[in-house]
Scaffold this motif. Structure first.
Motif, PDB file in Angstrom:
ATOM      1  N   GLU A 110       0.935  -1.177   0.023  1.00 43.41           N
ATOM      2  CA  GLU A 110      -0.049  -0.197  -0.011  1.00 43.41           C
ATOM      3  C   GLU A 110       0.942   1.234  -0.014  1.00 43.41           C
ATOM      4  N   ASN A 111       1.889   1.320   0.974  1.00 46.70           N
ATOM      5  CA  ASN A 111       2.881   2.442   1.131  1.00 46.70           C
ATOM      6  C   ASN A 111       3.623   2.573  -0.305  1.00 46.70           C
ATOM      7  N   MET A 112       3.888   1.396  -0.941  1.00 48.67           N
ATOM      8  CA  MET A 112       4.669   1.470  -2.112  1.00 48.67           C
ATOM      9  C   MET A 112       4.101   1.890  -3.182  1.00 48.67           C
ATOM     10  N   TRP A 113       2.792   1.726  -3.303  1.00 50.49           N
ATOM     11  CA  TRP A 113       2.067   2.320  -4.444  1.00 50.49           C
ATOM     12  C   TRP A 113       1.695   3.829  -4.267  1.00 50.49           C
ATOM     13  N   GLU A 114       1.608   4.030  -2.891  1.00 51.26           N
ATOM     14  CA  GLU A 114       1.529   5.644  -2.521  1.00 51.26           C
ATOM     15  C   GLU A 114       2.746   6.356  -2.963  1.00 51.26           C
ATOM     16  N   PHE A 115       4.006   5.694  -2.757  1.00 54.19           N
ATOM     17  CA  PHE A 115       5.172   6.241  -3.123  1.00 54.19           C
ATOM     18  C   PHE A 115       5.264   6.595  -4.794  1.00 54.19           C
ATOM     19  N   VAL A 116       4.728   5.387  -5.230  1.00 56.74           N
ATOM     20  CA  VAL A 116       4.972   5.396  -6.738  1.00 56.74           C
ATOM     21  C   VAL A 116       4.047   6.633  -7.421  1.00 56.74           C
ATOM     22  N   GLU A 117       2.725   6.790  -6.855  1.00 58.80           N
ATOM     23  CA  GLU A 117       1.817   7.808  -7.085  1.00 58.80           C
ATOM     24  C   GLU A 117       2.556   9.367  -6.905  1.00 58.80           C
ATOM     25  N   VAL A 118       3.298   9.364  -5.795  1.00 58.35           N
ATOM     26  CA  VAL A 118       3.620  10.639  -5.459  1.00 58.35           C
ATOM     27  C   VAL A 118       5.002  10.923  -6.546  1.00 58.35           C
ATOM     28  N   THR A 119       5.802   9.896  -6.560  1.00 55.13           N
ATOM     29  CA  THR A 119       7.002  10.070  -7.340  1.00 55.13           C
ATOM     30  C   THR A 119       6.738  10.205  -8.993  1.00 55.13           C
ATOM     31  N   PHE A 120       5.566   9.604  -9.335  1.00 55.06           N
ATOM     32  CA  PHE A 120       5.397   9.832 -10.885  1.00 55.06           C
ATOM     33  C   PHE A 120       5.215  11.084 -11.271  1.00 55.06           C
ATOM     34  N   TRP A 121       4.667  12.087 -10.686  1.00 55.51           N
ATOM     35  CA  TRP A 121       4.606  13.353 -11.067  1.00 55.51           C
ATOM     36  C   TRP A 121       5.830  14.073 -10.937  1.00 55.51           C
ATOM     37  N   ASP A 122       6.697  13.701 -10.096  1.00 47.56           N
ATOM     38  CA  ASP A 122       8.041  14.027 -10.081  1.00 47.56           C
ATOM     39  C   ASP A 122       9.046  13.769 -11.399  1.00 47.56           C
ATOM     40  N   ASP A 123       8.666  12.399 -11.604  1.00 42.85           N
ATOM     41  CA  ASP A 123       9.183  11.911 -12.628  1.00 42.85           C
ATOM     42  C   ASP A 123       8.813  11.959 -14.102  1.00 42.85           C
ATOM     43  N   LEU A 124       7.763  12.828 -14.166  1.00 42.41           N
ATOM     44  CA  LEU A 124       6.994  13.014 -15.211  1.00 42.41           C
ATOM     45  C   LEU A 124       7.898  13.589 -16.565  1.00 42.41           C
ATOM     46  N   PRO A 125       8.498  14.837 -15.948  1.00 45.08           N
ATOM     47  CA  PRO A 125       9.467  15.595 -16.794  1.00 45.08           C
ATOM     48  C   PRO A 125      10.591  14.651 -17.390  1.00 45.08           C
ATOM     49  N   CYS A 126      10.939  13.944 -16.479  1.00 44.80           N
ATOM     50  CA  CYS A 126      12.025  12.827 -16.928  1.00 44.80           C
ATOM     51  C   CYS A 126      11.675  11.888 -17.849  1.00 44.80           C
ATOM     52  N   LEU A 127      10.308  11.475 -17.754  1.00 46.44           N
ATOM     53  CA  LEU A 127       9.780  10.438 -18.949  1.00 46.44           C
ATOM     54  C   LEU A 127       9.673  11.190 -20.025  1.00 46.44           C
ATOM     55  N   LEU A 128       9.200  12.570 -19.980  1.00 43.83           N
ATOM     56  CA  LEU A 128       9.078  13.227 -21.223  1.00 43.83           C
ATOM     57  C   LEU A 128      10.437  13.466 -22.009  1.00 43.83           C
ATOM     58  N   VAL A 129      11.515  13.668 -21.107  1.00 48.65           N
ATOM     59  CA  VAL A 129      12.739  13.668 -21.766  1.00 48.65           C
ATOM     60  C   VAL A 129      13.133  12.526 -22.415  1.00 48.65           C
ATOM     61  N   THR A 130      12.673  11.337 -21.753  1.00 52.12           N
ATOM     62  CA  THR A 130      13.045   9.939 -22.330  1.00 52.12           C
ATOM     63  C   THR A 130      12.390   9.864 -23.604  1.00 52.12           C
ATOM     64  N   ILE A 131      11.111  10.122 -23.594  1.00 48.57           N
ATOM     65  CA  ILE A 131      10.270   9.937 -24.790  1.00 48.57           C
ATOM     66  C   ILE A 131      10.874  10.759 -25.875  1.00 48.57           C
ATOM     67  N   LEU A 132      11.244  12.057 -25.433  1.00 42.88           N
ATOM     68  CA  LEU A 132      11.933  13.170 -26.587  1.00 42.88           C
ATOM     69  C   LEU A 132      13.214  12.317 -27.253  1.00 42.88           C
ATOM     70  N   GLY A 133      13.712  11.781 -26.209  1.00 44.63           N
ATOM     71  CA  GLY A 133      15.032  10.904 -26.750  1.00 44.63           C
ATOM     72  C   GLY A 133      14.648   9.916 -27.842  1.00 44.63           C
TER      73      GLY A 133
END
Length: 197
Positions: free
Chosen positions: A154-177
Motif C-alpha cells: 500500500e505504501n509502495m503504491w502511494e510512493f509510486v503515485e507521488v514520485t510519478f509526478w516528479d518523474d513525469l518531466p524525466c519521462l518526457l525527456v526520455t520520450i523526446l530522446g
C-alpha cells in the motif's frame, strides 16, 4: 596578390567550416568514444557516494542504535543503482557504437536524452533542468527496496503515485530522446532514398 574580382576560397573565407567538417567526420567515425565520458561520470558519482557513505558511517559511530545496514539499504543502494546502470549502458554503447563506426549520425545523440531521463545522472544542470536529478529508475528502486520491503504494497503504491509526478518531466525527456532516435533514423532513410532516385 588577390584582385577584387577573384573568388575567395573556402579556406580563406571560413576556416571554421573546415573545422566543422573535421568534427562531423570525427563524430561519424569515433563519436561512440563519447560514451566513455558517461561511464566515467557514473564512476565519479559512485566514488562520490562511497565517500559520502564513509563520512556518514564515521558520524554514525557516535550515535546509539543507528541502523547502518538499513540506512545503506534505504538510501545508498537505490541511489547507486542508476549510476551502475549508467556505467553498464555506456560500455554497451561504446561497443555497439564501434560497430556503427563510420555510420554514426546526429540522431544517435538521442540516447543521451534517454539516459538523462531514465537515470539519476546527477549532472550539474542549471536551475530549470534540475528536475532531471532523479529519474524513474531511482523511484522504482526506492519503491521496491524500501517501501515494498519495509512498509508493504500500500505504501509502495502511494510512493509510486507521488514520485510519478516528479518523474513525469524525466519521462518526457526520455520520450523526446526516443523520438529523436526514431524520427531521425526515418529522416535519414528517406534522404538516402531520395539521393538514390
Amino acid at each position: 596578390m588577390k584582385t577584387a574580382g577573384e573568388p575567395e576560397t573556402a579556406s580563406t573565407t571560413d576556416p571554421a567550416a573546415g573545422l566543422w567538417v573535421r568534427v562531423k567526420q570525427w563524430y561519424r567515425n569515433r563519436g561512440y568514444l563519447l560514451a566513455w565520458v558517461l561511464a566515467a561520470w557514473g564512476v565519479w558519482n559512485l566514488v562520490d557516494l562511497a565517500v559520502l557513505a564513509a563520512n556518514t558511517y564515521q558520524q554514525a559511530q557516535d550515535l546509539e542504535n543507528f541502523a547502518w545496514v538499513k540506512y545503506v539499504q534505504m538510501v545508498y543502494i537505490p541511489t547507486m543503482i542508476p549510476h551502475v546502470l549508467l556505467i553498464l549502458v555506456s560500455v554497451i554503447l561504446v561497443f555497439r557504437g564501434r560497430q556503427l563506426a563510420g555510420r554514426l549520425r546526429w540522431y544517435h545523440l538521442g540516447w543521451l536524452l534517454v539516459l538523462m531521463g531514465l537515470l539519476n545522472m546527477r549532472l550539474p544542470l542549471p536551475a530549470p533542468l534540475r528536475f532531471l536529478q532523479t529519474g524513474p529508475v531511482w523511484s522504482i528502486s526506492t519503491a521496491l527496496l524500501v517501501y515494498l520491503a519495509e512498509y508493504g504494497p500500500e505504501n509502495m503504491w502511494e510512493f509510486v503515485e507521488v514520485t510519478f509526478w516528479d518523474d513525469l518531466p524525466c519521462l518526457l525527456v526520455t520520450i523526446l530522446g526516443f523520438a529523436i532516435l526514431i524520427l531521425g533514423c526515418r529522416y535519414d532513410q528517406r534522404t538516402s532514398l531520395r539521393k538514390i532516385e
